[in-house]
Design an enzyme around this catalytic site. Structure first.
Site, PDB file in Angstrom:
ATOM      1  N   ARG A  55      22.674   2.242   8.432  1.00 55.99           N
ATOM      2  CA  ARG A  55      23.424   1.750   9.585  1.00 55.99           C
ATOM      3  C   ARG A  55      24.229   0.495   9.269  1.00 55.99           C
ATOM      4  O   ARG A  55      25.207   0.198   9.948  1.00 55.99           O
ATOM      5  CB  ARG A  55      22.476   1.482  10.753  1.00 55.99           C
ATOM      6  CG  ARG A  55      21.894   2.754  11.349  1.00 55.99           C
ATOM      7  CD  ARG A  55      20.926   2.469  12.488  1.00 55.99           C
ATOM      8  NE  ARG A  55      19.709   1.829  12.018  1.00 55.99           N
ATOM      9  CZ  ARG A  55      18.638   1.618  12.772  1.00 55.99           C
ATOM     10  NH1 ARG A  55      18.646   1.997  14.042  1.00 55.99           N
ATOM     11  NH2 ARG A  55      17.557   1.040  12.287  1.00 55.99           N
ATOM     12  N   VAL A  96      20.649   8.052  11.153  1.00 49.60           N
ATOM     13  CA  VAL A  96      19.951   9.340  11.050  1.00 49.60           C
ATOM     14  C   VAL A  96      19.313   9.774  12.361  1.00 49.60           C
ATOM     15  O   VAL A  96      18.898  10.929  12.497  1.00 49.60           O
ATOM     16  CB  VAL A  96      18.877   9.329   9.931  1.00 49.60           C
ATOM     17  CG1 VAL A  96      19.531   9.158   8.573  1.00 49.60           C
ATOM     18  CG2 VAL A  96      17.823   8.265  10.189  1.00 49.60           C
ATOM     19  N   ASN A 109      14.753   9.086   3.459  1.00 51.14           N
ATOM     20  CA  ASN A 109      13.970   7.885   3.200  1.00 51.14           C
ATOM     21  C   ASN A 109      13.988   6.890   4.361  1.00 51.14           C
ATOM     22  O   ASN A 109      13.079   6.076   4.484  1.00 51.14           O
ATOM     23  CB  ASN A 109      14.500   7.201   1.942  1.00 51.14           C
ATOM     24  CG  ASN A 109      13.960   5.795   1.771  1.00 51.14           C
ATOM     25  OD1 ASN A 109      12.799   5.599   1.437  1.00 51.14           O
ATOM     26  ND2 ASN A 109      14.812   4.800   2.028  1.00 51.14           N
ATOM     27  N   TYR A 143       3.461   4.833  14.325  1.00 49.38           N
ATOM     28  CA  TYR A 143       4.009   5.063  12.984  1.00 49.38           C
ATOM     29  C   TYR A 143       3.223   6.153  12.262  1.00 49.38           C
ATOM     30  O   TYR A 143       3.805   7.079  11.686  1.00 49.38           O
ATOM     31  CB  TYR A 143       3.956   3.751  12.199  1.00 49.38           C
ATOM     32  CG  TYR A 143       4.445   3.826  10.771  1.00 49.38           C
ATOM     33  CD1 TYR A 143       5.805   3.920  10.487  1.00 49.38           C
ATOM     34  CD2 TYR A 143       3.545   3.769   9.709  1.00 49.38           C
ATOM     35  CE1 TYR A 143       6.264   3.962   9.178  1.00 49.38           C
ATOM     36  CE2 TYR A 143       3.985   3.802   8.397  1.00 49.38           C
ATOM     37  CZ  TYR A 143       5.351   3.905   8.141  1.00 49.38           C
ATOM     38  OH  TYR A 143       5.799   3.953   6.831  1.00 49.38           O
ATOM     39  N   LYS A 153       4.587   9.821  10.948  1.00 47.07           N
ATOM     40  CA  LYS A 153       4.499  10.212   9.539  1.00 47.07           C
ATOM     41  C   LYS A 153       3.623  11.452   9.360  1.00 47.07           C
ATOM     42  O   LYS A 153       3.901  12.302   8.503  1.00 47.07           O
ATOM     43  CB  LYS A 153       3.970   9.047   8.697  1.00 47.07           C
ATOM     44  CG  LYS A 153       4.934   7.876   8.575  1.00 47.07           C
ATOM     45  CD  LYS A 153       6.235   8.270   7.884  1.00 47.07           C
ATOM     46  CE  LYS A 153       7.102   7.066   7.574  1.00 47.07           C
ATOM     47  NZ  LYS A 153       8.372   7.425   6.888  1.00 47.07           N
ATOM     48  N   THR A 185       8.191  -3.979  -1.154  1.00 47.88           N
ATOM     49  CA  THR A 185       9.521  -3.834  -0.541  1.00 47.88           C
ATOM     50  C   THR A 185       9.721  -4.940   0.494  1.00 47.88           C
ATOM     51  O   THR A 185       8.767  -5.629   0.877  1.00 47.88           O
ATOM     52  CB  THR A 185       9.661  -2.480   0.176  1.00 47.88           C
ATOM     53  OG1 THR A 185       8.720  -2.446   1.264  1.00 47.88           O
ATOM     54  CG2 THR A 185       9.410  -1.315  -0.763  1.00 47.88           C
TER      55      THR A 185
END
Length: 250
Positions: free
Chosen positions: A38, A60, A82, A147, A151, A182
């Site tokens: 984005r 997405v 991803n 979350y 997933k 990350t």
């Protein structure tokens, strides 16, 4: 490892973290790669650093954006779903909007980009659909129930779609990293520090504790697994959820 020369790949969420490293590894092994997200700025930084990578902006969670991304990427042979995000709250503080947000990016983000890509793959009879799920798709964790639910749904989608496409050379797999080094992990560390008063080392130890190797997964380790799944040598691997977690899930 794998020669992807002549292959076209699209990596969503490719401007930072694991997505950026996946894009770089695919490009270094010969693929022409488009990275999507984005925010244009991080995408352009990655594209400028590595030959064979181009940036394209899109969301997405929007099916029309996904169709446009697939066209820009010239009907890619390899799609890496991803893009993702996490909200951390106790269940009794979670709102319907929080749950919807997690489903929108983590589940529908996969569904939308796969749906946009699949027609051309079916016409060719070959393709690679790979999602970056999480060990949160294989087990539960406290304070991230929405979350984990999203997933887990990605894992179900992976298994079902793989069976639908089993008579083709289109494979569908998920990679499931544990806590990975990350920017998202750094944000989680800072959140723990702010809410609990723990030091950085204490917060990091709490997050790495579930990994039997006692460490964080490195983005390169995730990218190397994706590279293998993207190649011809993994044509018999489909419907799998590959844990990259030092043995946390088996």
């Amino acid at each position: 490892m794998n020669d992807l020369s002549g292959k076209r790949a699209l990596v969503t969420g490719g401007g930072t973290g694991v997505g950026a490293v996946i894009a770089q590894v695919l490009a270094q092994n010969g693929a022409q790669v488009w990275i999507a997200g984005r925010r244009p700025a991080p995408l352009e930084v990655i594209a400028a650093q590595t030959p064979n990578i181009e940036a394209c902006v899109g969301d997405v969670t929007d099916p029309q954006d996904c169709e446009a991304l697939i066209k820009v990427a010239d009907d890619p042979d390899i799609v890496i779903a991803n893009a993702g995000a996490s909200i951390s709250k106790p269940f009794d503080k979670m709102t319907p909007d929080d749950v919807q947000a997690m489903l929108s990016i983590n589940l529908f983000g996969v569904f939308n980009i796969y749906a946009a890509a699949l027609g051309a793959m079916k016409s060719r009879g070959t393709g690679r659909l790979i999602s970056v799920a999480s060990t949160a798709g294989l087990k539960g964790y406290p304070y991230v129930s929405a979350y984990c639910a999203a997933k887990h749904a990605v894992i179900g989608l992976t298994r079902s779609l793989a069976l639908e496409l089993a008579r083709t050379d289109i494979t569908v797999n998920a990679v499931c990293p544990g806590f990975t080094e990350t920017p998202m992990l750094r944000a989680s560390v800072e959140n723990i520090m702010a809410k609990t008063g723990r030091s950085q080392s204490e917060a990091e130890k709490a997050l790495s504790a579930p990994n039997p190797q006692g460490r964080f997964v490195q983005p390169q380790e995730v990218a190397d697994t994706v590279l293998w799944l993207a190649g011809s040598g993994a044509s018999a691997i489909t419907g799998q959820s590959i844990s990259i977690s030092g043995g946390e899930t088996m």
